[in-house]
Scaffold this active site. Structure first.
Site: not given
Ligand SMILES: *[C@@H]1O[C@H](CO)[C@@H](O)[C@H](O)[C@H]1NC(C)=O
Ligand SMILES: *[C@@H]1O[C@H](CO)[C@@H](O)[C@H](O)[C@H]1NC(C)=O
Ligand SMILES: *[C@@H]1O[C@H](CO)[C@@H](O)[C@H](O)[C@H]1NC(C)=O
Length: 745
Positions: A151, A220, A533
């Site tokens: 990620d 994220h 996600s």
């Protein structure tokens, strides 16, 4: 060659979703200037990693002419999980390389990017240390499992990654703690057991926008890691909303960080196939148990295949292009592809009209202590689509503006409308659309009041505005409501739907998990995010728990346990719905096996296991260059998956499946057949008798079209029942007459 997908995700509004363009179709072929290519060599064995690198240089030098040129062009060597390299090549050089006998494929490196409080209780994994859920207890909260998160990096100071009370790092761990900007060796711990970062093929400009280290400027990767494996953190919330204990699904699992995605201008993220493959290659070497990738790129996924063949379960996001059909990403049969659901939590936001009528929308609107009170009534104005031209003629200064969009996506219209209302000096926005599902778009309304309503509610406001001489309204901050009153779960509107374009003989996505309005860590705070996600690490966390409980289960067995025990109805027995235009009863292309049910997945009764070499047998053509592709291969629906998808049923087709009993030794399972409409389905034998000598049984499913029809999918299921268990697989069949036309929408 298949169309290449280019995906990107927008950060501006904390809605992690993806735009798609078929770049190979749009951009011409690039002949002259060098580009990054991935050269795949397969499963080559070498005594020593240095020998691998030397052999890569030899191969590259045969095309480039010299060892020096080879050294200069090589961007990355893949040498642990599989053999290959990434190098800067012209198209001619790439074609020349592809002709070499040792080369399996040569492809352009593609852009690759990204696509908790209540959700775990909702899934029956409540975390009360006095009375933990059975699965959490039996799996020791996943303590011995290492989840690799590929990620945007991680923020090690977040309380979610405290390693207090953890035992030593499992001795099989072989990873490293790669230091860099803002990241010292002490940033790894008993919780974050390793961290690496990858820059191959990423623009210098993009690298400059982030820490050149595993540290996560974006947020994220921190959010997804905290959802998969965050330690419990008490009393967190987003400005009072979604308050509770934030934690991951496997709260004591260890995290290995592989930063492969970087920021890019305009709030987009950028990674490449080269960086993601490098991460997978290292993760195989390092000894992760589960790989969690909240990313999308249309790729053939040989990296993930090698990981799965080495026993690592790979969990990928389905993408956020729903509710459209045929847009699901990351659909290789060996990975677990995750759809997103909305759980039983909502954020009602009361709008009071001047006639005292109160109506309810959804938002994450909060008032900061420091901001001036905005609570009074304000004039209401119609803004139509709230495009800049629509607002040009309207004076919105000091007013609350009603905007409407008839588009399926909320990602584009809402931020635009918000910006135009702000530019016009408006003090509030009521945004009407068919769904209020993407409330996290309202997490940052730049200081003005904002709320989403559906078109029905908007109509009430419009009626009032037509009647009142000087219509006014006020918007109160949102509240959090959980439990019974919300119909849940539902497949979220944005969740990408099947069927898979690349693998139509496989039902995709595989499973749905919570992914709408999920509270997770970002830097030192907690923020609500939505997207597949967010759903992906929910499944990664559950896979980690299952792996702790059943260390010998293959990735296919883990996926089978999750899919065959998934729910297709809610707690009241009502079918799970899929949001969309219109909302409908969910089918396997919305949620695969259904909505994840972790406690049931712990003891599935039967599993559909797969010999990892079978993936090559059925799907080599998907990732080998054409010369090596075997045209006589069996169709993919003969793979022993916990689903059956037949995209072209013209004549009766018989498939077989093999189940392994992992429950009570002496037991009999009976078939319950729900034929897809238009199809006759026969199962032989109709009862499976297991005992100590008979643990593995093969049965046949014959599907016969009742009519000659063209082009529509219909759905059914096959469930095996004994006294305690139901082992259900979804079935999707499309009857066809011609090859070239289909209607799947
Ligand atoms: C991480 O490393 C940086 C740089 O060495 C240091 O300033 C910071 O305090 C470390 N954080 C943790 C949690 O160890
Ligand atoms: C707004 O209106 C003005 C004056 O009528 C015009 O000049 C301008 O081009 C308009 N802007 C847009 C974005 O339509
Ligand atoms: C091609 O597939 C057939 C059927 O699965 C198999 O018998 C044959 O050995 C394969 N040939 C090659 C070159 O892999």
């Amino acid at each position: 060659m298949r169309a290449m997908g280019f995906y990107s995700s927008q950060r501006g509004h904390r809605t992690w979703a993806i735009l798609l363009c078929f770049c190979a179709l749009l951009s011409g072929v690039n002949g002259g200037s060098p580009r990054l290519y991935i050269v795949y060599l397969g499963d080559v064995k070498h005594e020593h990693p240095d020998d691998v690198v030397a052999s890569h240089h030899d191969i590259l030098a045969t095309v480039l002419g010299s060892k020096d040129d080879s050294l200069a062009s090589m961007a990355h060597n893949y040498k642990h999980g599989f053999s290959g390299f990434a190098a800067m090549l012209t198209q001619d050089q790439a074609e020349e390389l592809a002709e070499l006998p040792e080369v399996i494929s040569v492809e352009r490196s593609k852009s690759y990017t990204t696509t908790t409080t209540r959700s775990w209780d909702f899934l029956g994994l409540g975390l009360s240390y006095q009375m933990p859920s059975e699965l959490l207890h039996r799996s020791r909260y996943g303590e011995d499992i290492i989840i690799g998160v590929i990620d945007t990096g991680i923020w090690p100071e977040s309380r979610s990654f405290s390693d207090e009370g953890y035992g030593p790092v499992p001795s099989r761990w072989k990873g490293v703690c790669q230091v860099g900007e803002g990241w010292g060796s002490d940033n790894c711990s008993r919780k974050i057991v390793g961290a690496r970062f990858y820059t191959a093929g990423v623009d210098e400009e993009n690298l400059k926008m982030d820490f050149l280290s595993p540290r996560d400027k974006d947020g994220h990767g921190t959010h997804t890691a905290s959802t998969a494996a965050g330690s419990p953190v008490e009393a967190v919330s987003f400005h009072g909303l979604a308050a509770g204990v934030a934690r991951g699904g496997a709260p004591r699992a260890r995290i290995a960080v592989y930063k492969s995605v970087w920021p890019s201008s305009g709030g987009w993220r950028a990674g490449t196939t080269a960086t993601v493959l490098a991460a997978i290659d290292d993760a195989i070497h390092d000894g992760v148990d589960v790989l969690s990738l909240s990313l999308v790129a249309e790729e053939n996924s040989f990296g993930a295949l090698h990981a799965v063949q080495k026993g690592i379960a790979v969990v990928y996001a389905a993408g956020n292009l729903g509710p459209a059909r045929q847009v699901v990403s990351n659909t290789a049969p060996w990975v677990i592809t995750v759809a997103a659901s909305k759980i039983d939590r909502s954020f009602p936001t009361v709008i009071t009209l001047g006639n005292k009528q109160q109506i309810v929308g959804q938002s994450l609107y909060y008032e900061e202590d420091s901001s001036p009170p905005r609570r009074g009534f304000k004039l209401l104005a119609f803004g139509g689509l709230c495009s800049s031209s629509a607002l040009n003629a309207t004076d919105v200064r000091g007013k609350i503006v009603l905007c409407a969009s008839l588009l399926a996506s909320l990602l584009e219209p809402f931020p635009l409308a918000l910006r135009n209302v702000l530019n016009g000096g408006g003090v509030g926005i009521i945004f009407a659309q068919y769904t209020t599902n993407l409330v996290d778009a309202t997490a940052d309304c730049k200081g003005i009041a904002c709320v989403l309503v559906d078109l029905d509610t908007a109509n009430l406001i419009t009626l009032y505005m037509g009647d009142a001489r000087s219509p006014v309204a006020k918007i109160a901050p949102a509240r959090t409501v959980t439990g019974e009153e919300a119909v849940a779960p539902k497949v979220a509107a944005f969740s990408s739907r099947g069927p898979s374009i690349n693998y139509p003989e496989v039902i995709k996505p595989d499973i749905a998990a919570p992914g709408a309005s999920i509270l997770g860590a970002i830097k030192d705070a907690y923020v609500i995010g939505s997207g597949t996600s967010m759903a992906t690490p929910h499944v990664s966390g559950v896979v980690a728990l299952l792996k702790a409980l059943h260390p010998n289960w293959s990735p296919a067995a883990l996926k089978s346990a999750i899919m065959t025990t998934a729910s297709v109805s809610d707690g009241r027995g009502m079918p799970i719905l899929a949001q969309g235009m219109p909302q409908k009863i969910a089918d396997p292309f919305d949620y695969g096996g259904g909505h994840i049910n972790p406690n049931k997945a712990a003891d599935p009764g039967l599993i559909y296991d797969i010999d990892p070499s079978d993936y090559n047998k059925f799907f080599s053509c998907n990732f080998m260059k054409s010369v090596q592709c075997n045209a006589t291969m069996l169709p993919g629906y003969h793979l022993n998956l916990p689903s059956i998808a037949i995209p072209d049923l013209r004549h009766p087709i018989t498939v077989s499946r093999t189940v392994t009993n992992v429950g009570e030794v002496n037991t009999i399972y009976h078939a319950e057949i729900k034929s897809p409409p238009g199809v006759k389905m026969d199962v032989e034998p109709a009862a499976l008798v297991f005992n100590a000598a008979n643990k593995v049984i093969t049965f046949k499913v014959k599907l016969s079209p009742l009519w000659s029809l063209q082009g529509d999918y219909t759905f059914g299921s096959l469930s095996w029942h004994n006294d305690q268990k139901t082992v259900r697989i979804p079935i999707a069949v499309r009857m066809t007459i011609h090859d070239f036309y289909a209607d799947v929408a």
